[in-house]
Design an enzyme around this catalytic site. Structure first.
Site, PDB file in Angstrom:
ATOM      1  N   GLU A 260     -29.259   8.060   5.453  1.00  0.00           N
ATOM      2  CA  GLU A 260     -28.083   8.991   5.228  1.00  0.00           C
ATOM      3  C   GLU A 260     -27.288   8.287   4.001  1.00  0.00           C
ATOM      4  OE1 GLU A 260     -25.529  10.064   9.255  1.00  0.00           O
ATOM      5  OE2 GLU A 260     -25.908   7.938   9.179  1.00  0.00           O
TER       6      GLU A 260
ATOM      7  N   SER B 193     -22.302   0.880   8.752  1.00  0.00           N
ATOM      8  CA  SER B 193     -22.625   1.784   9.906  1.00  0.00           C
ATOM      9  C   SER B 193     -21.452   2.284  10.641  1.00  0.00           C
ATOM     10  CB  SER B 193     -23.727   1.316  10.956  1.00  0.00           C
ATOM     11  OG  SER B 193     -22.946   0.205  11.365  1.00  0.00           O
TER      12      SER B 193
ATOM     13  N   ASN C 129     -24.780   8.103  13.991  1.00  0.00           N
ATOM     14  CA  ASN C 129     -24.013   7.218  14.890  1.00  0.00           C
ATOM     15  C   ASN C 129     -23.085   8.121  15.548  1.00  0.00           C
ATOM     16  OD1 ASN C 129     -25.488   4.952  14.526  1.00  0.00           O
ATOM     17  ND2 ASN C 129     -24.126   3.811  13.137  1.00  0.00           N
TER      18      ASN C 129
END
Length: 724
Positions: free
Chosen positions: A477, A444, A515
């Protein structure tokens, strides 16, 4: 469904795909919409049905009719949403609803028996047609589901469903279906009286034709009596009880929606009108409210999300003009059997994929296997799977502490510790044992290009960023680098859809898209704490804005250790506007981890249930002089505007391909309020010039933190929108 008998075709409308044929006195109305994977209802179909109803009524040789679908897995999937989009006034929407009501009133009043023979999804207007039939038969098959999902588009059932459903299944069951829009499986539909009979798909038509003949002869049909216990008698069979039911329904809806979604409340009013003043009044109210909702802002935004997700289902993730055939993924390896790795394994086996789950110790592998089993057990408990199906699904996952079984994997997904050296090590291992496999990282925070720098075949390296918990969060994603091949991208996008995910493709960069836009929102929330605003005030303001949870609660849920890792990476990449707050840094340094450690910004009991704000956190904030009160609107402005601004920067930088992808990523990835449509549709609602002025005012007070994106400034100057 078994083949229909050889019949005499009386009518066939090529434009709509509706036909009428007769065999031995039983008419078959077949709907097979041309050039469409599903059957939908539109204004072109209505007149054809009218002609067919008249023909059946007037022909003395026809004793009744069976309604069937020509599609493999869909009966009728509801209204044509594209047609709904063209409604510009409430009067037009009301007329559309009245037209549907009148057609189904005609069907319900037919003197000859009509039977709905349903295999596959009967949704929205499709289920309303079935409710107007005298008898309903469904196949006992996983593809057969029934629902009135209009509320999910900001609407209510508009062809009589609000009146016929409660008379069919009871008030409380009808409220549950209409207010949630949830799918009802065939067996449950039979148990609640929504359908009269369940049959195997191979004999659906045969049984339906037999039932037409029996009904035409006046014979009684096998009907399972609807459950009607003391509770139903007390609450549904008298006006006072129904008043209590409607009041409780309103309270529940307001608690869940905070009044931000008008459709569920309108549905309650319409259903109550039918009980208080009769069916005719109920139908009138249904049409009126349908018209008003059809042109509401909330409906427009929810419909835009529907079209965006529908378009993404057909999107191969490649730039325009580029094509590549995806490789079929039959087997995957998952590295890391922790929370994310086990979650990925769970969705993979449920999609029918063979999974090798690897970790460093057998204990960790066993824990990952148990996590997969627990999700499947929950589905058995909810009657979504049988015990045998659970065992078959669980047999697809095998555990290992080495790379045995990886050689023939099509895809390997790593979910190991967020450390570049560790990721490089597992990448080298995988390329040695499975050189043809695509290597996907679930990181991430770490740019995919940095991970791919250790690869022999960087064209086979890609990011697959799942969201937690994997089996519940709908977004995936897919992160591509300039080296990622078209076939790798196409394969991973296709496989993501196979897992049931909504997939957006984003370009590699720190934080990727979701993010990256979340970071300034979280940081600004922390800076409000720095200034003395209370934890619960910040959370309450953003929940009031429409987020499912506030930003401080989100930090506790995700884990403060994870937030602590991503913060410095984002600050290093983007400077002042991504600088984490002092409070957040101090809370992390104090050893608080959030809910998983039962200690974060909030207190938790032994079961992990939240007990309120941990007042000890305030000693860690830089604010001296007690709590500061800020209006909710100011809190929202200071947290949401930087998120919108960052979304525009991502579009400007080419991180996302379109405003559509940006909106879907925000709605499905971080819970951006669906009724606001996503960051870009919300920007269009506010106006680029308005947002620019507000950001400039904030930036004057805190230089650098709110600097407007160049693209936002350009849109404001030109008076342009992000959507046409």
């Amino acid at each position: 469904m078994s083949n229909l008998p050889m019949s005499n075709v009386l009518m066939e409308d090529a434009a709509t795909g509706v036909s009428l044929s007769v065999h031995d006195g039983v008419a078959t109305i077949r709907y097979d919409q041309p050039n469409s994977p599903v059957n939908t209802l539109n204004t072109r179909v209505g007149p054809v049905f009218e002609q067919i109803f008249a023909r059946i009524e007037q022909d003395p040789t026809i004793i009744g009719a069976v309604l069937v679908s020509g599609k493999a897995d869909t009966w009728i999937a509801g209204a044509d949403i594209e047609e709904l989009r063209r409604v510009t006034t409430a009067a037009e929407g009301e007329a559309l609803s009245r037209g549907g009501q009148q057609l189904l009133d005609r069907l319900a009043a037919m003197p000859k028996p009509f039977i709905a023979a349903m295999h596959g999804a009967a949704l929205g207007g499709g289920l309303e047609i079935a409710l107007a039939c005298r008898y309903r038969i469904a196949t006992d098959h996983p593809k057969t589901v029934l629902a009135l999902p209009e509320v999910q588009l900001g609407l209510l059932p508009g062809a009589g469903g609000t009146q016929r459903l409660p008379r069919t299944v009871g008030l409380q069951a009808a409220l549950d279906m209409i207010l949630t829009g949830k799918n009802i499986r065939a067996k449950k539909a039979w148990q609640m009286g929504l359908v009269h009979e369940l049959v195997h798909p191979s004999i659906l038509y045969e049984v339906a034709a037999r039932r037409v003949r029996a009904l035409a002869r006046g014979e009684a049909m096998p009907v399972r009596p609807r459950k009607h216990g003391a509770s139903e008698m007390l609450l549904e069979d008298n006006a006072l009880g129904r008043k209590i039911v409607f009041r409780q329904a309103r309270e529940t809806v307001l608690k869940k929606t905070r009044g931000q979604y008008p459709a569920p409340l309108a549905a309650i009013e319409v259903m109550q009108a039918g009980y208080l003043h009769g069916d005719a009044a109920g139908f009138r109210e249904e049409a009126r409210c349908f018209g008003e909702l059809a042109v509401s802002d909330v409906c427009r935004e929810l419909v835009s999300i529907f079209f965006a997700t529908t378009a993404l289902k057909k999107d191969n993730g490649l730039p325009e003009g580029v094509t590549a055939d995806p490789v079929r993924v039959r087997k995957i390896g998952v590295l890391g059997a922790g929370f994310m790795g086990a979650g990925i394994a769970t969705v993979a086996v449920q999609a029918g994929t063979i999974v090798r789950l690897k970790d460093a110790s057998l204990d960790r592998v066993a824990a990952g296997w148990r996590a997969v089993r627990d999700v499947l057990r929950e589905r058995v408990k909810r009657r979504q799977l049988t015990r045998l199906q659970m065992d078959d699904t669980l047999s697809l996952v095998g555990g290992t502490i080495d790379y045995r079984g990886f050689a023939n994997a099509d895809l390997v997904i790593e979910a190991v510790f967020e450390d570049l050296a560790v990721k490089h090590a597992v990448l080298r291992d995988v390329q040695a044992v499975a050189p043809r496999a695509i290597f996907a990282s679930n990181t991430s925070t770490i740019p995919i290009r940095e991970i791919a720098s250790a690869a022999l075949h960087p064209e086979q390296v890609v990011g697959m960023h799942f969201f937690s918990p994997v089996h519940k969060m709908p977004l995936l994603e897919v992160i591509v680098t300039p080296e990622t091949s078209a076939q790798t991208t196409a394969t991973v996008v296709a496989y993501g859809r196979q897992l049931g995910k909504t997939v957006i493709v984003v370009r590699d960069g720190p934080g990727f898209y979701v993010n990256r836009i979340l970071a300034p929102y979280i940081n600004e929330s922390g800076k409000l704490l720095d200034e003395g605003v209370s934890i619960d005030a910040v959370d309450a303001a953003l929940v009031a804005f429409g987020f499912p949870v506030g930003p401080i609660t989100l930090l506790d849920e995700v884990g403060l250790d994870i937030a602590g890792k991503s913060g410095p990476i984002m600050a290093a990449a983007f400077g002042e506007r991504m600088r984490p707050s002092a409070t957040l840094q101090r809370v992390i340094e104090s050893g608080r981890l959030g809910r998983k450690a039962k200690r974060g910004f909030y207190r938790y009991d032994e079961q992990g249930k939240r007990q309120g704000v941990d007042q000890g956190v305030y000693a860690l904030t830089p604010a001296s002089g007690g709590r500061v009160t800020l209006a909710a609107e100011e809190i929202q402005r200071r947290t949401v505007l930087p998120m919108l601004n960052e979304a525009v920067r991502c579009l400007e930088d080419g991180i996302i391909r379109s405003p559509r992808d940006g909106d879907i990523g925000a709605v499905f990835g971080i819970g951006f309020p669906p009724f606001r449509g996503g960051p870009f549709r919300f920007l269009d609602t506010l106006g680029a010039a308005t947002v620019l002025a507000q950001l400039e005012a904030l930036n004057a007070r805190s230089p650098g933190r709110y600097e407007p994106a160049a693209l936002l400034r350009a849109k404001a100057t030109a008076g342009e929108r992000f959507y046409p």
